[in-house]
Design a protein around this motif. Structure first.
Motif, PDB file in Angstrom:
ATOM      1  N   SER A 268      34.027  44.632  72.867  1.00 20.12           N
ATOM      2  CA  SER A 268      35.064  44.322  73.860  1.00 20.12           C
ATOM      3  C   SER A 268      35.911  43.139  73.415  1.00 20.12           C
ATOM      4  CB  SER A 268      34.428  43.997  75.213  1.00 20.12           C
ATOM      5  OG  SER A 268      33.750  45.122  75.691  1.00 20.12           O
ATOM      6  N   THR A 269      35.239  42.128  72.842  1.00 18.57           N
ATOM      7  CA  THR A 269      35.991  40.943  72.409  1.00 18.57           C
ATOM      8  C   THR A 269      36.958  41.297  71.290  1.00 18.57           C
ATOM      9  OG1 THR A 269      33.987  39.754  72.908  1.00 18.57           O
ATOM     10  CG2 THR A 269      35.703  38.539  71.748  1.00 18.57           C
ATOM     11  N   LEU A 270      36.450  42.063  70.311  1.00 13.62           N
ATOM     12  CA  LEU A 270      37.321  42.440  69.186  1.00 13.62           C
ATOM     13  C   LEU A 270      38.483  43.298  69.665  1.00 13.62           C
ATOM     14  CD1 LEU A 270      34.608  43.282  66.499  1.00 13.62           C
ATOM     15  CD2 LEU A 270      36.234  41.394  66.420  1.00 13.62           C
ATOM     16  N   LEU A 271      38.173  44.210  70.584  1.00 14.18           N
ATOM     17  CA  LEU A 271      39.238  45.085  71.087  1.00 14.18           C
ATOM     18  C   LEU A 271      40.274  44.266  71.853  1.00 14.18           C
ATOM     19  CD1 LEU A 271      40.256  47.942  71.331  1.00 14.18           C
ATOM     20  CD2 LEU A 271      39.004  48.167  73.460  1.00 14.18           C
ATOM     21  N   ARG A 272      39.772  43.268  72.602  1.00 13.00           N
ATOM     22  CA  ARG A 272      40.714  42.408  73.322  1.00 13.00           C
ATOM     23  C   ARG A 272      41.643  41.714  72.330  1.00 13.00           C
ATOM     24  NH1 ARG A 272      37.402  39.899  77.164  1.00 13.00           N
ATOM     25  NH2 ARG A 272      36.942  38.121  75.880  1.00 13.00           N
ATOM     26  N   GLY A 273      41.064  41.288  71.217  1.00 13.53           N
ATOM     27  CA  GLY A 273      41.893  40.664  70.178  1.00 13.53           C
ATOM     28  C   GLY A 273      42.926  41.626  69.649  1.00 13.53           C
ATOM     29  N   LEU A 274      42.499  42.847  69.383  1.00 13.25           N
ATOM     30  CA  LEU A 274      43.436  43.830  68.817  1.00 13.25           C
ATOM     31  C   LEU A 274      44.546  44.163  69.815  1.00 13.25           C
ATOM     32  CD1 LEU A 274      44.186  45.768  66.548  1.00 13.25           C
ATOM     33  CD2 LEU A 274      42.738  47.486  67.625  1.00 13.25           C
ATOM     34  N   VAL A 275      44.143  44.329  71.093  1.00 16.81           N
ATOM     35  CA  VAL A 275      45.143  44.696  72.102  1.00 16.81           C
ATOM     36  C   VAL A 275      46.159  43.577  72.277  1.00 16.81           C
ATOM     37  CG1 VAL A 275      45.463  45.241  74.537  1.00 16.81           C
ATOM     38  CG2 VAL A 275      43.595  46.275  73.299  1.00 16.81           C
ATOM     39  N   SER A 276      45.680  42.335  72.218  1.00 11.84           N
ATOM     40  CA  SER A 276      46.631  41.242  72.433  1.00 11.84           C
ATOM     41  C   SER A 276      47.451  40.962  71.187  1.00 11.84           C
ATOM     42  CB  SER A 276      45.899  39.982  72.902  1.00 11.84           C
ATOM     43  OG  SER A 276      44.924  39.631  71.953  1.00 11.84           O
ATOM     44  N   LEU A 277      46.875  41.222  70.009  1.00 12.16           N
ATOM     45  CA  LEU A 277      47.609  40.919  68.777  1.00 12.16           C
ATOM     46  C   LEU A 277      48.473  42.084  68.297  1.00 12.16           C
ATOM     47  CD1 LEU A 277      45.168  39.033  66.389  1.00 12.16           C
ATOM     48  CD2 LEU A 277      47.148  38.135  67.578  1.00 12.16           C
ATOM     49  N   GLY A 278      47.992  43.290  68.535  1.00 10.87           N
ATOM     50  CA  GLY A 278      48.575  44.438  67.845  1.00 10.87           C
ATOM     51  C   GLY A 278      49.969  44.827  68.296  1.00 10.87           C
ATOM     52  N   ARG A 279      50.369  44.407  69.473  1.00  9.41           N
ATOM     53  CA  ARG A 279      51.597  44.900  70.080  1.00  9.41           C
ATOM     54  C   ARG A 279      52.835  44.679  69.219  1.00  9.41           C
ATOM     55  NH1 ARG A 279      55.625  44.051  73.404  1.00  9.41           N
ATOM     56  NH2 ARG A 279      55.638  41.860  72.890  1.00  9.41           N
ATOM     57  N   ALA A 280      52.969  43.496  68.678  1.00  9.32           N
ATOM     58  CA  ALA A 280      54.217  43.181  67.983  1.00  9.32           C
ATOM     59  C   ALA A 280      54.136  43.452  66.489  1.00  9.32           C
ATOM     60  CB  ALA A 280      54.587  41.726  68.230  1.00  9.32           C
ATOM     61  N   CYS A 281      52.952  43.837  65.989  1.00  7.66           N
ATOM     62  CA  CYS A 281      52.862  44.045  64.546  1.00  7.66           C
ATOM     63  C   CYS A 281      52.583  45.514  64.232  1.00  7.66           C
ATOM     64  CB  CYS A 281      51.806  43.140  63.924  1.00  7.66           C
ATOM     65  SG  CYS A 281      50.141  43.490  64.422  1.00  7.66           S
ATOM     66  N   GLY A 282      53.012  46.394  65.127  1.00  7.08           N
ATOM     67  CA  GLY A 282      52.926  47.818  64.841  1.00  7.08           C
ATOM     68  C   GLY A 282      51.522  48.373  64.889  1.00  7.08           C
ATOM     69  N   MET A 283      50.674  47.796  65.726  1.00  6.07           N
ATOM     70  CA  MET A 283      49.301  48.313  65.831  1.00  6.07           C
ATOM     71  C   MET A 283      48.949  48.542  67.304  1.00  6.07           C
ATOM     72  SD  MET A 283      47.697  45.775  62.993  1.00  6.07           S
ATOM     73  CE  MET A 283      46.024  46.341  63.128  1.00  6.07           C
ATOM     74  N   PRO A 284      49.575  49.527  67.944  1.00  5.91           N
ATOM     75  CA  PRO A 284      49.322  49.744  69.367  1.00  5.91           C
ATOM     76  C   PRO A 284      47.956  50.376  69.637  1.00  5.91           C
ATOM     77  CG  PRO A 284      50.756  51.444  68.538  1.00  5.91           C
ATOM     78  CD  PRO A 284      50.521  50.502  67.390  1.00  5.91           C
ATOM     79  N   VAL A 285      47.473  50.160  70.837  1.00  8.97           N
ATOM     80  CA  VAL A 285      46.174  50.717  71.246  1.00  8.97           C
ATOM     81  C   VAL A 285      46.392  51.621  72.461  1.00  8.97           C
ATOM     82  CG1 VAL A 285      43.853  50.188  72.083  1.00  8.97           C
ATOM     83  CG2 VAL A 285      44.973  48.659  70.457  1.00  8.97           C
ATOM     84  N   VAL A 286      45.844  52.810  72.386  1.00  3.54           N
ATOM     85  CA  VAL A 286      45.862  53.726  73.524  1.00  3.54           C
ATOM     86  C   VAL A 286      44.410  53.966  73.908  1.00  3.54           C
ATOM     87  CG1 VAL A 286      46.427  56.045  74.294  1.00  3.54           C
ATOM     88  CG2 VAL A 286      47.995  54.836  72.788  1.00  3.54           C
ATOM     89  N   ALA A 287      44.050  53.631  75.127  1.00  2.00           N
ATOM     90  CA  ALA A 287      42.650  53.771  75.532  1.00  2.00           C
ATOM     91  C   ALA A 287      42.555  54.623  76.784  1.00  2.00           C
ATOM     92  CB  ALA A 287      42.038  52.399  75.792  1.00  2.00           C
ATOM     93  N   ALA A 288      41.511  55.419  76.849  1.00  2.00           N
ATOM     94  CA  ALA A 288      41.267  56.238  78.041  1.00  2.00           C
ATOM     95  C   ALA A 288      39.855  55.955  78.521  1.00  2.00           C
ATOM     96  CB  ALA A 288      41.423  57.714  77.717  1.00  2.00           C
TER      97      ALA A 288
END
Lengths: 289, 311
Positions: A160-180
Motif C-alpha cells: 500500500s505504501t509503495l502504491l501510494r508513492g506511485l499514485v502520487s508520483l506517477g501522474r506527471a511523469c507518464g506513469m498513471p495508475v488505474v485501480a479497481a
C-alpha cells in the motif's frame, strides 16, 4: 513476459497508431455522447459491487493501452482472468504473488524518481508527448487482494505504501495508475491512498454509504448515488472526472472474443520488445532494472 | 408588493413561512392599498412640482391630485389582479395552444364537409402519432410543459420560501434523453442546499424517478438547473471503437500456460493452501464455496478468488 511475433505472417500491418496521450474512450453518457478520459495525467479508481462492470472499464483502458505506441503495461490481477488476456503484452503481469508486486512497484518508483530528475534537468515539471519516453500504465484489478488478503501484514502495508508513492508520483511523469476494487473503505484501502485518485467511477453499490466512499463524502445526499443503479444494468456507473460533478455513464463492453482479438492484433503489430525504443530514450527502464 | 408584507407576517410567524396561494391572495389586497397610496402621493407630488412652474401652486396641487389619484388607481388595479395575471402568464402557452387548436377546428369544421374534416384531423393527429421520432418529440415537449407546472406546485406547496410568498422564476425547459432539464432562478429565501434535502419529494411531485439539482452559473448561486429523470436510457450494451481498428484475423499469439490439474477441492492437499493467517477477511470467512470456473488459475488463486467474494 514479452511475446514473440508469429512468423507465419509474411508482413506485419502497421498498428492502430493510438497514443496514451489521446483521450481514452470508455463509454457513453446519458445524452448519448461519448465519454473520454485523459488517463495519462490522472489516476482512476473504479469501485462497486462484484458484477458491476469494473472489469469492463479496466479492459477498455487496457485495450487502448496495448494498441498505443510507446506504452508499457504493468498489470496486477490476483484473479488472473480479468487482465490475463493482456499478459503477453505487458512488461510485467503480477498474479497472486505479492512479493513480485512489491518488486515491480519498487522498480516503478525508481523509474518515476529518475524521470523527475530528468524533468528537473530539462527545466520541466511534466512529461509531454514529444519527450520520447514511454507511458507506463499500471492497472490493478482487485486492489483489495494485495492490500488485505495476500502476503503478510507487513507485505500488505508495504504494498500500500509503495502504491501510494506511485499514485502520487506517477501522474506527471507518464506513469498513471488505474485501480479497481469492490469497496474502497479505509479498512481495505488506506484513505490516504484512496484520496489520491483523481478520477472515480462508482459502479453499482448496495448503500449510499458505499457510494459516498467511492465518489467522496456528500454526493449521495445530493442525489448522486450508485445505489440507484439497477443490479441488472452492468457497466452503468457514476463517473467523477472533469466538470466536478458525477455523471452517469455506461462503460463500453468488450466481449472475451473482442479482448482476445485486440490482444492478438496488438501482439502482432507490436515490436518484440513491447514498445519501440526511441533514439532519445534515456533508457530509464533498463537503469531501473 | 413584497415591500409591505413583512411588517404583518414578521410578527406572527417564525423566520420561515410555508407559502400557500391563499395567503398570497390575502396579502395582495394590502399590497394593492400600499401601492395605491405610494403611487398617488409620489406621482401627485411630482406632478404638482412640475405644474407649479406653469400655474399658481394651489392650482398645481389640485392638478397633482388629479394626476396622482388615477395613476394610483391604475397601479392598485394592477397589483390587485396581479395573482390572476400571474396565473394567466403561467398558463399562457397552454391558453395560446388551446385557442389556436380550437380556432383551427372551428374553421375547419365550418369550411369543409364532415368527411374531409375528419380526414384532416386523422392525418394531423395520426401522422405524428405513427412516426416514432415525431411522437417522442411531441411527448417530450409536452412533459416539459407539464414539469414546469409541477415544479411550481413543489415550490408553492412544500418548499419553504420567503415571507412575501414569491415563487422562484421557473425559466425554460427542454427535453433530455432521460427526462427534462429545467432552469430555475431562485428568489431570496431559498438555496440549492434547501432544495437538495427535498429531492425525493420533488421527484414524486414531478412524477419522475429522480431529480438532480446543479448550479447553472458559476457566478450566480440563484441560477439552478433541475435535471429530472424519468427513464433509464443506459440499458443497451455499448460497443467499443477499438474493435473497429483491429484486424480480427490476427494470428493467435498467447504464450503457453502450465495449466494446473488440481481443479477440484479433493485434488488439493490441505498443507498446500497458501492463504496467509494475517489476512483478516481470510481468517473470518473461510473459503467454503466450490469454484471450478477458473481452469487456468493455480490452486492458490482458486482459494483467493473465493475469499475476494467476501470483501
Amino acid at each position: 513476459m514479452t511475446t514473440t511475433t508469429p512468423t507465419t505472417a509474411g508482413a506485419v500491418p502497421v498498428g492502430a497508431g493510438l497514443s496514451m496521450f489521446d483521450p481514452v474512450f470508455i463509454g457513453i453518457d446519458e445524452f448519448g455522447q461519448p465519454v473520454y478520459l485523459d488517463v495519462v495525467y490522472h489516476n482512476l479508481l473504479a469501485a462497486g459491487e462484484p458484477g458491476g462492470g469494473k472489469s469492463g472499464l479496466v479492459n477498455n483502458i487496457c485495450g487502448h493501452g496495448v494498441l498505443c505506441d510507446n506504452t508499457r503495461l504493468v498489470l496486477f490481477d490476483a484473479k488472473l482472468v480479468e487482465l490475463g488476456p493482456w499478459r503477453d503484452l505487458a512488461d510485467a503481469f503480477i498474479g497472486p504473488d505479492i512479493d513480485h508486486g512489491i518488486d515491480i512497484l519498487r522498480r516503478l518508483l525508481v523509474v518515476a524518481t529518475n524521470r523527475y530528475t530528468w524533468l528537473l534537468a530539462n527545466r520541466r515539471r511534466k512529461l509531454a508527448e514529444g519527450d520520447g519516453m514511454s507511458v507506463i500504465l499500471t492497472v490493478i484489478d482487485e486492489l483489495a487482494m494485495y492490500s488485505t488478503v495476500l502476503g503478510t501484514k507487513a507485505q500488505q502495508e508495504e504494498f500500500s505504501t509503495l502504491l501510494r508513492g506511485l499514485v502520487s508520483l506517477g501522474r506527471a511523469c507518464g506513469m498513471p495508475v488505474v485501480a479497481a476494487t469492490q469497496r474502497p473503505s479505509w479498512d481495505i484501502i488506506p484513505a490516504s491512498l484512496r484520496d489520491l485518485f483523481g478520477y472515480r467511477a462508482a459502479f453499482r453499490c448496495t448503500s449510499l454509504n458505499s457510494s459516498n466512499i467511492i465518489l467522496g463524502q456528500g454526493w449521495a445526499e445530493q442525489g448522486y448515488t450508485a445505489s440507484d443503479i439497477a443490479p441488472t444494468n452492468q457497466g452503468a456507473a457514476y463517473l467523477l472526472a472533469e466538470g466536478g460533478v458525477p455523471r452517469r455513464i455506461k462503460a463500453a463492453y468488450l466481449t472475451d472474443t473482442d479482448i482476445y482479438n485486440i490482444a492478438d492484433y496488438a501482439a502482432w503489430t507490436r515490436r518484440p520488445t513491447g514498445t519501440p525504443a526511441p533514439a532519445v530514450d534515456p533508457t530509464e527502464w533498463e537503469m531501473a532494472a | 408588493m413584497s415591500k409591505s408584507s413583512p411588517r404583518r407576517f414578521g410578527g406572527k410567524s417564525t423566520a420561515t413561512v410555508t407559502v400557500i396561494e391563499a395567503k398570497v391572495h390575502r396579502s395582495s389586497a394590502r399590497n394593492a392599498k400600499m401601492a395605491f397610496i405610494l403611487t398617488a402621493v409620489i406621482v401627485g407630488l411630482l406632478s404638482a412640482v412640475v405644474a407649479a412652474s406653469y400655474w399658481h401652486p394651489i392650482v398645481a396641487l389640485f392638478v397633482g391630485a388629479l394626476i396622482g389619484v388615477p395613476t394610483g388607481a391604475v397601479v392598485w388595479l394592477l397589483v390587485r389582479v396581479w395573482p390572476v395575471i400571474r396565473l394567466l402568464w403561467w398558463w399562457s402557452l397552454e391558453v395560446f395552444l388551446a385557442v389556436v387548436l380550437l380556432t383551427c377546428w372551428v374553421q375547419l369544421a365550418n369550411h369543409t364537409p364532415t368527411v374531409v374534416t375528419l380526414l384532416v384531423v386523422a392525418l394531423v393527429v395520426g401522422v405524428p402519432a405513427a412516426i416514432p421520432t415525431v411522437r417522442r418529440q411531441v411527448i417530450a415537449w409536452t412533459w416539459c410543459l407539464i414539469v414546469r407546472h409541477r415544479l411550481r406546485v413543489c415550490f408553492a406547496q412544500f418548499i419553504i420560501a420567503n415571507q412575501s410568498g414569491s415563487l422562484p422564476l421557473i425559466l425554460w425547459a427542454r427535453p433530455t434523453p432521460v427526462g427534462e432539464r429545467v432552469w430555475v432562478y431562485l428568489r431570496p429565501g431559498l438555496s440549492a442546499k434547501d432544495l437538495e434535502s427535498r429531492l425525493d419529494k420533488i421527484a414524486v411531485t414531478c412524477h419522475a424517478s429522480t431529480v438532480l439539482i446543479e448550479r447553472a452559473s458559476e457566478s450566480n448561486a440563484a441560477y439552478l438547473r433541475f435535471d429530472i429523470k424519468r427513464r433509464e436510457v443506459l440499458n443497451a450494451r455499448v460497443g467499443s471503437p477499438l474493435v473497429d481498428v483491429i484486424d480480427p484475423t490476427a494470428p493467435v499469439s498467447a504464450s503457453p500456460l502450465t495449466v494446473p490439474t488440481a481443479l477440484d477441492l479433493p485434488d488439493v492437499d490441505a498443507p498446500t493452501i497458501t492463504l496467509p493467517a494475517q489476512g483478516k477477511p481470510a481468517g473470518k470467512k473461510p473459503a467454503t464455496t466450490a469454484n471450478g470456473s477458473k481452469p487456468a488459475a493455480s490452486s492458490a488463486s482458486d482459494d483467493t478468488d473465493d475469499v475476494s467474494d467476501w470483501i
